[in-house]
Structures are given as structure tokens and as C-alpha cells.
Design a protein around this motif. Structure first.
Motif, mmCIF file in Angstrom:
data_model
loop_
_atom_site.group_PDB
_atom_site.id
_atom_site.type_symbol
_atom_site.label_atom_id
_atom_site.label_comp_id
_atom_site.label_asym_id
_atom_site.label_seq_id
_atom_site.Cartn_x
_atom_site.Cartn_y
_atom_site.Cartn_z
ATOM 1 N N HIS B 61 20.503 36.874 -75.875
ATOM 2 C CA HIS B 61 19.304 36.393 -76.566
ATOM 3 C C HIS B 61 19.735 35.295 -77.508
ATOM 4 C CE1 HIS B 61 16.404 39.691 -75.518
ATOM 5 N NE2 HIS B 61 17.532 40.133 -75.016
ATOM 6 N N LYS B 62 19.630 34.040 -77.047
ATOM 7 C CA LYS B 62 20.140 32.923 -77.840
ATOM 8 C C LYS B 62 19.378 32.761 -79.135
ATOM 9 C CE LYS B 62 22.717 29.944 -74.814
ATOM 10 N NZ LYS B 62 22.684 28.805 -73.930
ATOM 11 N N GLN B 65 20.456 35.348 -81.556
ATOM 12 C CA GLN B 65 21.911 35.410 -81.694
ATOM 13 C C GLN B 65 22.512 36.794 -81.436
ATOM 14 O OE1 GLN B 65 24.430 32.955 -82.891
ATOM 15 N NE2 GLN B 65 22.868 31.792 -81.833
ATOM 16 N N PHE B 66 22.132 37.447 -80.340
ATOM 17 C CA PHE B 66 22.806 38.699 -79.984
ATOM 18 C C PHE B 66 22.834 38.850 -78.477
ATOM 19 C CE2 PHE B 66 18.379 40.019 -80.150
ATOM 20 C CZ PHE B 66 18.258 40.887 -79.066
ATOM 21 N N TYR B 67 23.672 39.768 -78.018
ATOM 22 C CA TYR B 67 23.686 40.044 -76.592
ATOM 23 C C TYR B 67 23.808 41.537 -76.330
ATOM 24 C CZ TYR B 67 28.834 40.011 -77.029
ATOM 25 O OH TYR B 67 30.121 40.232 -77.392
ATOM 26 N N ARG B 121 16.881 51.124 -81.640
ATOM 27 C CA ARG B 121 18.153 50.852 -82.321
ATOM 28 C C ARG B 121 18.434 49.345 -82.364
ATOM 29 N NH1 ARG B 121 23.188 49.849 -80.977
ATOM 30 N NH2 ARG B 121 22.730 49.864 -78.763
ATOM 31 N N ILE B 122 18.241 48.690 -81.235
ATOM 32 C CA ILE B 122 18.538 47.254 -81.171
ATOM 33 C C ILE B 122 17.563 46.460 -82.039
ATOM 34 C CG2 ILE B 122 18.583 45.234 -79.634
ATOM 35 C CD1 ILE B 122 19.698 47.171 -77.463
ATOM 36 N N ALA B 125 18.563 46.840 -85.547
ATOM 37 C CA ALA B 125 19.798 46.103 -85.816
ATOM 38 C C ALA B 125 19.523 44.610 -85.953
ATOM 39 C CB ALA B 125 20.812 46.366 -84.717
ATOM 40 N N VAL B 126 18.613 44.082 -85.124
ATOM 41 C CA VAL B 126 18.294 42.660 -85.215
ATOM 42 C C VAL B 126 17.590 42.372 -86.537
ATOM 43 C CG1 VAL B 126 16.927 40.780 -84.211
ATOM 44 C CG2 VAL B 126 18.192 42.321 -82.734
ATOM 45 N N GLN B 129 20.148 42.329 -89.128
ATOM 46 C CA GLN B 129 20.948 41.114 -89.052
ATOM 47 C C GLN B 129 20.245 39.939 -89.726
ATOM 48 O OE1 GLN B 129 21.823 40.318 -84.993
ATOM 49 N NE2 GLN B 129 22.605 38.310 -85.414
ATOM 50 N N LYS B 133 21.484 41.814 -93.830
ATOM 51 C CA LYS B 133 22.928 41.604 -93.717
ATOM 52 C C LYS B 133 23.493 40.742 -94.844
ATOM 53 C CE LYS B 133 26.332 40.461 -90.275
ATOM 54 N NZ LYS B 133 26.525 39.702 -89.058
ATOM 55 N N GLY B 134 22.743 39.711 -95.233
ATOM 56 C CA GLY B 134 23.230 38.790 -96.247
ATOM 57 C C GLY B 134 23.527 39.444 -97.584
ATOM 58 N N HIS B 145 26.212 48.030 -89.068
ATOM 59 C CA HIS B 145 25.553 48.071 -87.760
ATOM 60 C C HIS B 145 25.739 49.463 -87.140
ATOM 61 C CE1 HIS B 145 24.410 46.427 -83.793
ATOM 62 N NE2 HIS B 145 25.270 47.324 -83.347
ATOM 63 N N GLU B 146 26.961 49.978 -87.211
ATOM 64 C CA GLU B 146 27.245 51.287 -86.614
ATOM 65 C C GLU B 146 26.521 52.400 -87.384
ATOM 66 O OE1 GLU B 146 31.412 52.157 -86.128
ATOM 67 O OE2 GLU B 146 30.927 53.590 -84.551
ATOM 68 N N GLY B 149 22.985 52.560 -86.447
ATOM 69 C CA GLY B 149 22.879 53.158 -85.121
ATOM 70 C C GLY B 149 22.949 54.672 -85.206
#
Lengths: 932, 182
Positions: B61-62, B65-67, B121-122, B125-126, B129, B133-134, B145-146, B149
Motif C-alpha cells: 500500500h504505497k 506506506q505499509f505492506y 489489527r492492521i 496499526a496504520v 503509524q 507514532k510521532g 506495533h507488536e 497487536g
């Protein structure tokens, strides 16, 4: 107070600190292990294992006590005290052998010795406290003078011993007597602390009648006067150096000390509402008390000596005493409030109060980071067309704070930083990296118009005057599969002087489209190939090694056509061998002073095809010869200083532009403070009037903006830059603009106009070269340039220099490995276009920089993000790789890993462990409920 | 047919889990498309983010910014929820054949539950992020992240546990079966 015997405290005071200590030691061990002998390794291993075993025993014992619902009592405490003191005793006996002299200082964390004290002291104090509690049951009354007299007899005994007995005592100097001496001192310190803490405990429990009736008599001195005196003394006196224990000079420390003292001295309220409020405020300042308690914990045993020497040791005991009084006050309030409020509410009030100050600090640090990042991005990584809005007062404050926390990151005697808080600051604001003085000064100059300060770099006098290249040879082979020349240039470097530590350093001009694929340096008889590493990490290691006089070699880009080669050290009359591998498409000339080398065979290859993709065009030397020549028209581009203190330049602009009609037809004017506002010459007067004078003169950005426009959109005119400022050196410039000048091959200088008749030329390649111009007309003489039309019918102007050229067409987007061509030379070209995109379209995306580093690693081609470095041994390699990891995971400005994130699910073993723990806890709660 | 002790079923389940875990080692992203594809479709839908499939990276997923690749499939969750469900069924059901059916049923159910769990979960997490996250030092990104989860998985497992028990009581009431202590 009975709460203190709950075994959970053992987890906090024992297991957690030991875990942290083990992690810290492991990371230190990883760096230096290759330099340790078998004996030293076994020492590290033995102490590590011992610490793990005693830590694990203590951990499982505490868990066992929690599960069977028992307290941590006298016997285990005595046992803990004995075991840890023994451990510390043995540790300090071997302290010198842990790190041999052969390990250079820069590899060692300065605070390593202090860590053991800091992390093992909590468990020692906790055990001692439980012993004291055991001997001080709450249901008895005590006469307290005995405790204090006993406590202070000990320093007195020491004093008498050192002053009277010791001089007359003839010591048999044996190891045994020394050890015995140390053991006696440890026992005496324990006894001293035992009576002192017991005395204070009884005072705060108000078991002593007189003191309980007149509690302000001791509360005011202990909670208000002593802490404030302590803070004042720490600022420095005649006898005590400044900030011995760290920098506590911020006015909030004083405010909090006073507030805390007053809160602890106020008698308890009868009304439960007021009591709850009082409890909240006491919880709030408890973080203050706790902070000082932790800071002073490792020094506690030494306080006794300071009492003996200067009597001020009492001040060192203040945090401990304050901690006892504060904890007791809170626990008493808690018991009282439980009668009126639900337990959870009281606990919530406590936690809310406790985390308030740390939260404010946390948020403040994060905001500071944001301000700092904005400012830093503006300096280097923000698009030239974007304006930055900044509150200069806030930046002044942030920079002041930054300088406060700078210097030494670790807790040292007499340091200018604040223990733990500075580490937190470095972690939260700077991602544990540092911001160089040069950058701090640049920020001040750009945003606050502060005077420029020299970079502090000592000019390197070694360069080229004592070392030279005595032999150079190029060996080329043509790779038919890749259609590329691969040339190894072997060099011999000689130190002609008697100096044993000469450094060789030279700049090598490399034409467009010529890449560096490898590098070697002989270390002794061994040919060591260079490690390709991130540039900042390599430069850091090189400087560190240089300070240690070891053997590094370094190769990195200075600008797109220049690399720097450094070798160090060369002993007197020594010759060393080094070499560089070049990858190029066509035969080229390489000038390495004093040698001129031919790379590739001209006879074998006459015609090299051009190369073109969507981002750029590579034109061969041969093809360039067939291009037409043209004369472009120059125009004036005024760059006007609009900084805070700049005078008015309107008259000067008018006077200078008089009678220069052809030059001002297309002229432009940029009004520059920390932002740049560009306008055509027709509208300059109105724009000038509306521009605010603020900040410094950030001419660098204005010049780069104008030059990059020339690359992106070439026109049949080219600019001549005229700077208007009262003193040119007040402006902020880069040292070198070579990366930006490919769009204007006609010019090598920009000009500084002091008055109508006084004009100076400043070289684009080196802005410290300023030459007065006698005849102004020479400025406007133009030379012929080559013109090339791309497939998109865009005309580009090139220098007629007998070298290949690369033309930039379109910004290069983020590249993934799989998109890379198989051909190495083309991969180099892709990486180049990626890097060049960042130069003329800077943005604040960290991933671009990271990708640049990755591209270099993947193709094994040097680029401006990386360096080749040869290091002498495995330890240096380990230190280098750790530094690199730190830099790659931090923000580029300081030296955030925002790469594409993988959405991994939690590891099954960790998840199962947590499930297991929840299961045990659930059963335990169920069981204890059944018992009740 | 003679009634087998419940432990033997538990051992049977344990062996299945071990075998699946072992097989997982040798599977690549492509083999796990039966979970990854529906997960990616739902994530794309919720986040309004298009994905591209790449053999080495999985679903990229450009925009965000994750895959999503093998390690993100939720296979571990499928194993854990399968273990939990089988355990509950084995404890509750008395008949041999029904127990065997229920184990098979647990496997299908755990697959169906894994998909929405992994999607949530994803998506969390996004969200983390982009927004949270900052606030933390960058070096802690992976741990946080873990941790997120784990919290997500724990909550959903607990809900599965409660829901199954509730359904058992409803079932028993309807069919008047004696309740079994768990």
C-alpha cells in the motif's frame, strides 16, 4: 509503611534495574568483545552470569512470595544485602580489569562504572529499609535521640580515626588489610544509614512525643530550608565546583522545592475534601522528591565522607530524608482518605498527581522537537518554494534548552546537563543523536539574526604539504557484457616529512557519469577493501580513529564531481598503497595531482552511445563535440538582505541598475530573510515595502532556489546574482554550490555589492574566496555554451569542457530494488538521478535519504549518501556498524525510520507467554477469593 | 463405540497445531493468499488505499506506506483461536463423533474469525503509524506495533471465549443439557 514489605517492590527495585543493567552491559560488551583477552572475556562472562543468577533467584522468590501471599521479611532482606554488597565489593575489586587499556576511550560509555551503583542501589536501600522496619514496630514509642547520636557518632569516629590515629598507625600494606579496611567502611556506612533512616522514620511516625507536638521544628528545616540550600550550594561555592551533581539551576527546581516543602509542612486537614486536595498536590510534587532520590541514590554511601570532609554531606542526605517523609505523609493520607472514598478514586488521584509533572515535561519536549525539526527542515530539506512560519521567541527558548542539555550526555561530575532529564531530552528531542554546534549556530543566524560564529574546526595543516602521491597507475578492462569500463587506479602515497602522524587528503575531480565501485588500502601487508557505509557514521568513526592514531582510509563525495580521499596515519617517510575502482561508459581522463591518467582505451572505443531515460540524459564526450554553440543573454538577479537589522537598499538598487537596460529587461529581485520572496524588477519597489524585516539573511536558500530553477527550466537567458547586504559575511551561505551550477555553465561567481562602485566576486565552488572587481564590465561578458534539444523539445545548455554531461529532465521518484537495472553503470546513473532530485527538490521526507543509502548498499556504488572506509580491526567495524544503525534509525537532521512498515502480527511465543501469565493471574485471583 | 478420554482429543488438536506451525515455515506469501487476499481487500476498502501485489513484498500500500506479507497473515492467531475453540468444544461435547466434527468446525470458524481480526489489527496499526507514532521515540516503533497487536488479539480472543460460553448456555437451555464446568 508496612506496604514496603510487599514482594512486588522487589520486582521494581531489584529485577527491573538488573534487567536494564544487563542490557546496558551487553551492548557495551558487543562493541569491545573483539579487543578483550580470554581472561577479560571470562571476567565479563562470570560477572554477567552471577548477576543473572542472583537476579533470577530474587525474581522467582518474589513471584513465589506474591503467589503465597507472604511478605518480604528480615531474613531475605539480610540475605539480599549481604549478597549484593559482596557482588559490588568483588566487582569494584576487578573494575579495572573489565576494560583493558588497549580499548580506546571513544568505544567506552563513560557511565559504565556508575551504572552498577545506580542500578544495584535501589535493592540495597529497599533491603535496608525492611530491616529498619523490622526493628521499628509501629505500636511502640521511641526515644529518638539514640538513633541520631549513633548515626552521627560514625562520621565523628571516622574523623578521629583519619585525623588522629591514622597518621601514627603503621599499616602493614597487604591486600588483606586493604580489603579489611574496605569491609569496615562498608559496615560503618550501613550502620550510619540504619540509624539515620530509623531516626527519621520515627520522627515522621510521630512516635516521639516532643517531636510530634512540635513537628514544624523539624519539618521546615528538612523539607524547605535544606533542599533550597542544597540547590544553591550545587550552583557552586568557593569550596564546591559548579553543578557537582548536575545542572539544577532552572527556576522550576527552586519553585518546586519550595512548593514541596510548604505542602509537606502544612498540618493535615480535618475536612476530607481539603485533605484529598492536599493529597493530590503532595502526589504532584512526589515526582520531584522521587527524582532527587533517584539522582542521589548512588552517592548515598559517599555522603558519610563528605560529612567528614566538609560537613555538607548532610545536604546529600536531604533527598533520602525527604523521600521518607514524603512517602510516609502520602501513605498516612491514603489510609485517612480510604475511610471516605473508594480505594480506586484515591489511587487515581495519586497517579494523576504523580504523572502530571512528567507529562508536562514529556509534552514540552515533544513540542520542542517539532519546533526544532521545522527549523532544521527549513535549513536543508524543505522545498525552495515553501515558506516557513516560525515563532522566533519559541525557537530562542528551544535553542537555549538545547544548549543546556548538550555537552555531556551522561551523568558526570560538574557537568552542565541535568541527570536523567538530559538523557530523556536527548532521547525524545534528538533521537539520541547530537546536533552539531555548526548547525545550532546556523539556526541562530538564519532565524534569530545572531552573529555568525566560526565552525570551530581547526584547519588541517597536514594536507598536501608533507604528503604526496608518489606513484599512480590506471588499469582498465572493458566488460563486454556490461558495456562498461572498469578501471582500478592504484596510488602510492608518501609522507616526505619526519612527522609520524601525517594525514593524506586530496580532492579528485571525477567527470559526470563516472562512478566509484570499490576502494582498498593496505593495512600492514594486508589489502583491506573498504566497507560501504552511511556517510555520517563513517566520518564520525574516521575522526575517532584519527584521534587514536590507528589506520583508517576514507573516500566520500564532496559534491557531484569531487570526491575526497583521506588516509591516516603516515609515519615518517612511510609509503602506503591505496586504490580506487572507477566504473565508466567511455574512456576518460583523470587528474590526480600531479598525475594525469587515461582510464579506458580510446583506440578500442571511439563512439559511445548516449543514454536516455525518463529522468535524465547521458551525453558522451564524442557526441557533445557535434553540438551547436550559442550565446545566452545575461540578466541581473538582485538578492536583497531583509533581515532584522538590515538597512534600506532602495537607492543602491536604483543607482546600480541605471544605464543597464539590456540587463534589467528580464531582471529579478529576491527579498531575503529566512524566507525568500522573488519578484520581477518592475514590481520590486512595492514588494520591498511590504516585506517584513525579520530573522537573518538566508542568502543560501535564495541562491539555491534561483540556480535550481535554471536546471529545471532552462531559458535563453541566464542570471547574474548581485547580493545587497551591509556585510556579506553576515549572510548564511554554503561553502560550495557546485551541485547547483550545471544550469548556468557561463558563470563561476556571484557578486556582492557594497556600494555603487565597490563590487566583489564570490566563487560558487568556494564561498570563502572573495575577490574585488576592478572593471565591472567583465562581469557581464558571456562565453559560448553548447545547446542540446531533448526528445521533449526542451533546450538545455551545457559547458564545452571535453567531458560527458548528464542532463536532468524530471524528478526521480522513490525507487525500489526490483526496478533497478541489471547493469551496474545504469544502476549508478539511477542512484545519481535519485540523489540529484533530492538536491534540487529538497523535501523533508526521511525515507528518501534512507533509500539513497540503501541504493548505494544494494549496487555497491558510492554515492553522496555513503562513504567507503577501511578500518583496522573488528572492534572498529562493530563500533562503526552500531553508529550506522543509530544514524539510520534516527532523524537525518540530527545526524525517523519512516520506511515502509511491515504489518507483522505479534510473535506467537510472546503472545503465548502473555496468555500464560494471564491464566496464572486469573487462577491466583480465583484462589485468593476462595480462601477469603 | 467406547468413549475416549478428553485428553486424547486435546493431544490430537495439539498435533494439528504443531503440524500447521511446521508447515507455515515452508509456506511463502503466495501460499497464504487464502488469508491474505480477503484481508487485503477489506483493508483496502476500509482505508481507501489501493494495493499492488509484488512477489517479494506481498500487498504493497504505497499511499499509506505499509505492506502485508506472510508475517502479517494472522496465521498465528488462527492457530490460537483454533486451539481455544477446540478446547471449549472438547470440554463441552460428550459424543466422540460430535467432538471430531467440532474440531473440524473450529478450524473453519477460526479461519473465518482470523480475517476480521487481522483487518482490525492492521487498520489500528496504520492509524497508530499516522497519528500516535510521532509521540514515541522512533526506536520503539516495532515494540509498540507488536504491543498493539497483542492487545487487539487478547480482546478478540476474550470476546470469542465469552461468546462461545454464552452460546453453550443458550444451547443447553434449549436442549436441556446439563451444564459442564469449564
Amino acid at each position: 509503611m508496612k506496604q514496603a514489605t510487599h514482594p512486588k517492590w522487589q520486582l521494581f527495585t531489584n529485577s527491573l534495574p538488573i534487567l536494564i543493567l544487563l542490557i546496558l552491559f551487553k551492548s557495551q560488551y558487543n562493541i569491545i568483545q573483539s579487543l578483550l583477552s580470554e581472561f577479560e572475556k571470562s571476567l565479563w562472562f562470570s560477572f554477567g552470569t552471577a548477576l543473572v543468577i542472583i537476579g533470577l533467584v530474587s525474581f522467582f522468590f518474589s513471584i513465589y512470595l506474591i503467589l503465597i501471599n507472604k511478605r518480604f521479611t528480615l531474613i531475605p532482606s539480610l540475605f539480599t544485602l549481604f549478597i549484593y554488597i559482596t557482588f559490588l565489593f568483588i566487582y569494584f575489586n576487578f573494575a579495572e580489569d573489565f576494560i583493558p587499556f588497549s580499548v580506546p576511550n571513544w568505544m567506552i560509555n563513560d557511565s559504565l562504572l556508575l551504572y552498577v551503583g545506580t542500578f544495584l542501589m535501589p535493592t540495597l536501600m529497599h533491603s535496608l529499609f525492611i530491616i529498619i522496619l523490622h526493628f521499628t514496630p509501629e505500636d511502640k514509642t521511641y526515644t529518638n535521640w539514640f538513633n541520631f547520636v549513633s548515626a552521627f557518632t560514625i562520621p565523628l569516629l571516622f574523623y578521629i580515626f583519619f585525623q588522629v590515629i591514622l597518621p601514627f598507625w603503621n599499616f602493614p600494606s597487604s591486600d588483606f588489610s586493604q580489603h579489611l579496611g574496605v569491609i569496615i567502611i562498608i559496615v560503618m556506612i550501613l550502620v550510619f544509614l540504619f540509624f539515620l533512616i530509623r531516626g527519621i522514620l520515627i520522627l515522621s511516625m510521630k512516635k516521639s512525643k516532643f517531636w510530634s507536638e512540635n513537628d514544624l521544628l523539624w519539618k521546615i528545616p528538612i523539607t524547605i530550608i535544606l533542599p533550597i540550600i542544597g540547590l544553591i550550594v550545587n550552583k557552586g561555592t568557593n569550596m564546591i565546583p559548579e553543578n557537582v551533581f548536575g545542572n539544577f539551576n532552572h527556576f522550576w527546581f527552586f519553585v518546586l522545592a519550595l512548593m514541596n516543602g510548604i505542602l509537606l509542612s502544612i498540618p493535615d486537614f480535618k475536612s476530607h475534601k481539603l485533605r484529598l486536595l492536599h493529597f493530590f498536590f503532595k502526589s504532584l510534587t512526589f515526582s520531584f522528591t522521587l527524582y532527587f532520590f533517584i539522582v542521589f541514590l548512588p552517592f548515598l554511601p559517599f555522603s558519610i565522607f563528605i560529612i567528614i570532609i566538609i560537613g555538607l554531606g548532610f545536604l546529600m542526605l536531604t533527598p533520602l530524608v525527604l523521600m521518607l517523609i514524603h512517602s510516609y505523609a502520602l501513605s498516612k493520607d491514603y489510609q485517612f482518605l480510604r475511610q471516605f472514598y473508594h480505594k480506586q478514586i484515591v489511587q487515581l488521584v495519586f497517579i494523576g498527581g504523580l504523572i502530571l509533572i512528567p507529562s508536562v515535561i514529556f509534552i514540552n519536549f515533544r513540542l520542542q522537537k517539532q519546533t526544532l525539526l521545522n527549523a532544521l527542515n527549513h535549513l536543508e530539506y524543505s522545498d525552495f518554494n515553501v515558506e516557513t512560519k516560525l515563532n522566533s521567541n519559541r525557537l530562542t527558548h528551544v535553542l537555549a534548552e538545547l544548549e543546556n542539555h548538550k555537552e555531556q550526555r551522561n551523568f558526570n561530575f560538574g557537568s552542565t546537563n541535568t541527570p536523567y532529564l538530559s538523557s530523556l531530552y536527548n532521547w525524545l528531542v534528538l533521537d539520541n543523536l547530537t546536533l552539531s554546534n555548526t548547525k545550532i549556530n546556523k539556526l541562530k543566524t538564519v532565524f534569530l539574526d545572531a552573529p555568525k560564529i566560526g565552525t570551530g574546526e581547526i584547519p588541517n595543516t597536514n594536507i598536501n604539504d608533507r604528503t604526496l602521491i608518489s606513484f599512480a597507475e590506471a588499469k582498465s578492462t572493458y566488460d563486454v557484457n556490461q558495456d562498461t569500463w572498469i578501471t582500478w587506479v592504484d596510488l602510492q602515497i608518501e609522507n616526505t616529512s619526519e612527522n609520524n602522524f601525517a594525514e593524506f587528503s586530496t580532492k579528485i575531480h571525477i567527470p559526470d557519469g563516472c562512478w566509484i565501485g570499490d576502494y582498498y588500502l593496505y593495512v600492514g601487508d594486508k589489502k583491506e577493501f573498504g566497507l560501504l557505509t552511511e556517510k555520517k557514521a563513517a566520518l564520525w568513526i574516521y575522526t575517532q580513529i584519527r584521534n587514536e592514531n590507528r589506520d583508517p582510509g576514507l573516500l566520500y563525495y564532496l559534491n557531484k564531481n569531487e570526491v575526497v580521499l583521506k588516509v591516516f596515519p603516515l609515519s615518517a617517510k612511510e609509503t602506503r598503497k591505496t586504490g580506487i575502482q572507477f566504473i565508466h561508459k567511455e574512456p576518460l581522463n583523470l587528474q590526480i595531482n600531479p598525475f594525469k591518467l587515461q582510464m579506458g582505451n580510446v583506440d578500442e572505443q571511439v563512439n559511445t552511445p548516449n543514454f536516455e531515460d525518463e529522468n535524465l540524459v547521458y551525453l558522451s564526450t564524442h557526441f557533445k563535440k557535434s553540438l551547436d554553440k550559442t550565446n545566452r543573454k545575461p540578466y541581473l538577479h538582485f538578492i536583497v538582505d531583509c533581515s532584522k537589522n538590515a538597512p534600506d537598499f532602495s537607492n543602491l538598487i536604483r543607482e546600480f541598475s541605471k544605464n543597464k537596460e539590456p540587463l534589467i529587461e528580464n531582471a529579478k529581485v529576491s527579498f531575503v530573510n529566512y524566507n525568500t520572496e522573488e519578484t520581477s524588477f518592475r514590481d520590486w519597489e512595492s514588494t520591498y515595502l511590504s516585506t517584513n524585516k525579520k530573522g537573518g539573511f538566508f542568502a543560501d536558500r535564495a541562491i539555491k532556489k534561483a540556480l535550481s530553477e535554471q536546471i529545471i527550466q532552462p531559458k535563453h537567458q541566464y542570471p547574474i546574482f548581485i547580493l545587497l547586504t551591509n556585510e556579506w559575511f553576515n549572510g548564511v551561505f554554503d561553502q560550495d554550490y557546485s551541485n547547483f551550477t550545471s544550469g548556468v555553465p557561463e558563470i563561476n561567481h556571484f557578486y556582492y555589492l557594497k556600494s555603487k562602485d565597490s563590487i566583489h566576486a564570490i566563487s560558487f565552488n568556494n564561498t570563502s574566496l572573495v575577490i574585488p572587481i576592478v572593471n565591472q564590465d567583465t562581469i557581464f561578458q558571456n562565453e559560448k555554451v553548447l545547446v542540446y534539444q531533448t526528445k521533449e523539445l526542451k533546450k538545455v545548455y551545457l559547458p564545452d569542457n571535453n567531458e560527458p554531461s548528464i542532463i536532468f529532465k524530471k524528478p526521480h521518484q522513490n525507487t525500489h530494488k526490483s526496478e533497478f537495472p541489471v547493469q551496474k553503470w545504469e544502476s549508478g546513473l539511477k542512484a545519481y538521478s535519485f540523489w540529484f532530485t533530492q538536491i534540487i527538490h529538497p523535501n523533508s521526507k526521511n525515507e528518501d535519504w534512507l533509500n539513497g543509502v540503501k541504493m548505494s548498499f544494494e549496487n555497491h556504488i558510492l554515492n553522496p549518501y555513503t562513504s567507503f572506509i577501511v578500518v583496522e580491526n573488528e572492534a572498529q567495524k562493530a563500533a562503526l556498524l552500531q553508529k550506522q544503525k543509530k544514524i539510520l534509525s534516527g532523524n537525518k537532521n540530527f545526524g525517523t525510520d519512516d520506511e515502509m512498515e511491515r504489518m507483522s502480527e505479534p510473535r506467537i511465543e510472546i503472545f503465548m507467554l502473555i496468555l500464560g501469565l494471564i491464566w496464572i493471574l486469573k487462577n491466583y485471583i480465583k484462589k485468593s477469593k476462595t480462601i477469603r | 463405540m467406547k468413549k475416549l478420554p478428553k485428553t486424547s482429543y486435546l493431544v490430537f488438536v495439539f498435533i494439528i497445531v504443531l503440524a500447521m506451525k511446521f508447515a507455515y515455515k515452508y509456506l511463502d506469501t503466495q501460499d497464504l493468499n487464502f488469508i491474505l487476499k480477503p484481508v487485503d481487500t477489506l483493508v483496502s476498502l476500509i482505508l481507501n488505499s489501493e494495493s499492488e501485489y509484488s512477489i517479494d513484498l506481498g500487498y504493497v500500500h504505497k499511499k499509506n506506506q505499509f505492506y502485508i506479507d506472510k508475517s502479517c497473515s494472522g496465521f498465528n492467531f488462527m492457530l490460537i483461536s483454533f486451539s481455544l475453540l477446540s478446547y471449549l468444544f472438547i470440554q463441552h461435547i460428550q459424543k466422540n463423533t460430535k467432538i471430531l466434527y467440532s474440531i473440524f468446525f473450529s478450524l473453519i470458524l477460526s479461519y473465518l474469525l482470523t480475517i476480521p481480526t487481522n483487518v482490525s489489527r492492521i487498520v489500528f496499526a496504520v492509524f497508530f503509524q499516522h497519528h500516535i507514532k510521532g509521540m514515541f521515540p522512533s526506536s520503539f516503533g516495532a515494540q509498540i506495533h507488536e504491543a498493539l497487536g497483542i492487545i487487539n488479539y487478547l480482546i478478540i480472543l476474550y470476546l470469542i471465549y465469552i461468546a462461545t460460553l454464552y452460546l453453550f448456555t443458550r444451547w443447553d437451555k434449549i436442549f436441556n443439557i446439563k451444564k459442564i464446568e469449564l
